[in-house]
Design an enzyme around this catalytic site. Structure first.
Site, short mmCIF file in Angstrom:
data_model
loop_
_atom_site.label_atom_id
_atom_site.label_comp_id
_atom_site.label_asym_id
_atom_site.label_seq_id
_atom_site.Cartn_x
_atom_site.Cartn_y
_atom_site.Cartn_z
N VAL A 172 3.34 2.08 5.02
CA VAL A 172 2.95 2.18 3.61
C VAL A 172 2.25 0.86 3.22
CG1 VAL A 172 3.78 2.51 1.25
CG2 VAL A 172 5.01 3.60 3.15
N VAL A 173 1.02 0.93 2.66
CA VAL A 173 0.27 2.12 2.35
C VAL A 173 -0.74 2.38 3.47
CG1 VAL A 173 0.53 1.96 -0.17
CG2 VAL A 173 -1.40 0.83 0.95
N VAL A 225 -4.08 0.32 4.14
CA VAL A 225 -3.93 -1.13 4.35
C VAL A 225 -2.90 -1.42 5.44
CG1 VAL A 225 -3.26 -3.32 3.28
CG2 VAL A 225 -4.67 -1.69 2.01
N CYS A 226 -1.64 -1.17 5.13
CA CYS A 226 -0.55 -1.55 6.04
C CYS A 226 -0.56 -0.77 7.34
CB CYS A 226 0.79 -1.38 5.33
SG CYS A 226 0.87 -2.23 3.74
N VAL A 227 -1.15 0.43 7.32
CA VAL A 227 -1.31 1.21 8.55
C VAL A 227 -2.67 0.94 9.18
CG1 VAL A 227 -1.35 3.53 9.56
CG2 VAL A 227 0.24 3.02 7.70
#
Length: 210
Positions: free
Chosen positions: A113-114, A117-119
């Site tokens: 998440v999110v 970005v984070c993935v």
């Protein structure tokens, strides 16, 4: 142009759970809260079932992002866990990357998440370093379908494969004869419809034995 179907290999894959944090989960709007948490924990259970090494990381826990979802930490009490002090892209954290490389695995399952970005950021970074990357789409969440679809396009065009937790489980299991009750029980624990299927199977098995 021919296509090579590279399947998930339970002997050569690691799971990266990125920023499943209490604060960030409140931003997820492309799934309902209960549905999303179920998907995340289903993916965790699949990793445990197939004995896949997991690495957990969070971003800026002391800020609004909040702590990691406690159920996730409970499922992997011995897993490497990195509370990043500020790096938005987990791949910018040297300890996290060192832990990924230490697994010796060539395939990476990534969820977080999110999504955009984070993935997406660590997915693109891992692809650049030669990893085969599988994004678990329904264990990753974001603001809305528009931002999600843009992230999916970006990652898939770069070479990542998009999957669901159910598909991950099926591709790892390969053959029902490996363990009917164990794998079926895992699915039933996260899908009510599958629980009905397994109950029907159990009744048929009892009938055939009588």
């Amino acid at each position: 142009m021919s296509y090579a179907y590279n399947r998930l290999n339970k002997e050569d894959v690691a799971l990266l759970m990125v920023d499943h944090q209490a604060g960030l989960l409140s931003l997820v709007r492309d799934f309902s809260p209960d549905e999303f948490k179920n998907n995340v924990l289903a993916l965790a259970d699949i990793a445990k079932f197939f004995d896949i090494p997991a690495i957990l990381t969070t971003s800026f826990e002391d800020g609004p992002n909040g702590p990691i979802v406690p159920e996730l930490k409970e499922k992997f009490p011995q897993a490497p866990y990195f509370a990043r002090p500020g790096q938005i892209n987990a791949w910018d954290n040297e300890e996290f990357v060192a832990a990924v490389k230490a697994t010796g695995k060539k395939q990476l399952l990534i969820a977080g998440v999110v999504t955009e970005v984070c993935v997406a950021f660590p997915v693109l970074s891992a692809l650049e370093e030669g990893y085969e990357v599988f994004v678990v789409t329904d264990a990753s969440g974001t603001f809305n379908p528009i931002t999600r679809n843009a992230a999916w396009d970006r990652m898939s065009q770069a070479g990542a494969q998009l999957m669901t937790w159910f598909a991950v489980g099926g591709e790892l299991h390969r053959d029902w004869r490996n363990d009917i009750e164990g794998f079926g029980g895992l699915l039933a624990g996260h899908l009510p419809a599958y629980a009905n299927l397994m109950q029907s199977y159990a009744q048929q098995s009892l009938s055939s034995q009588s």
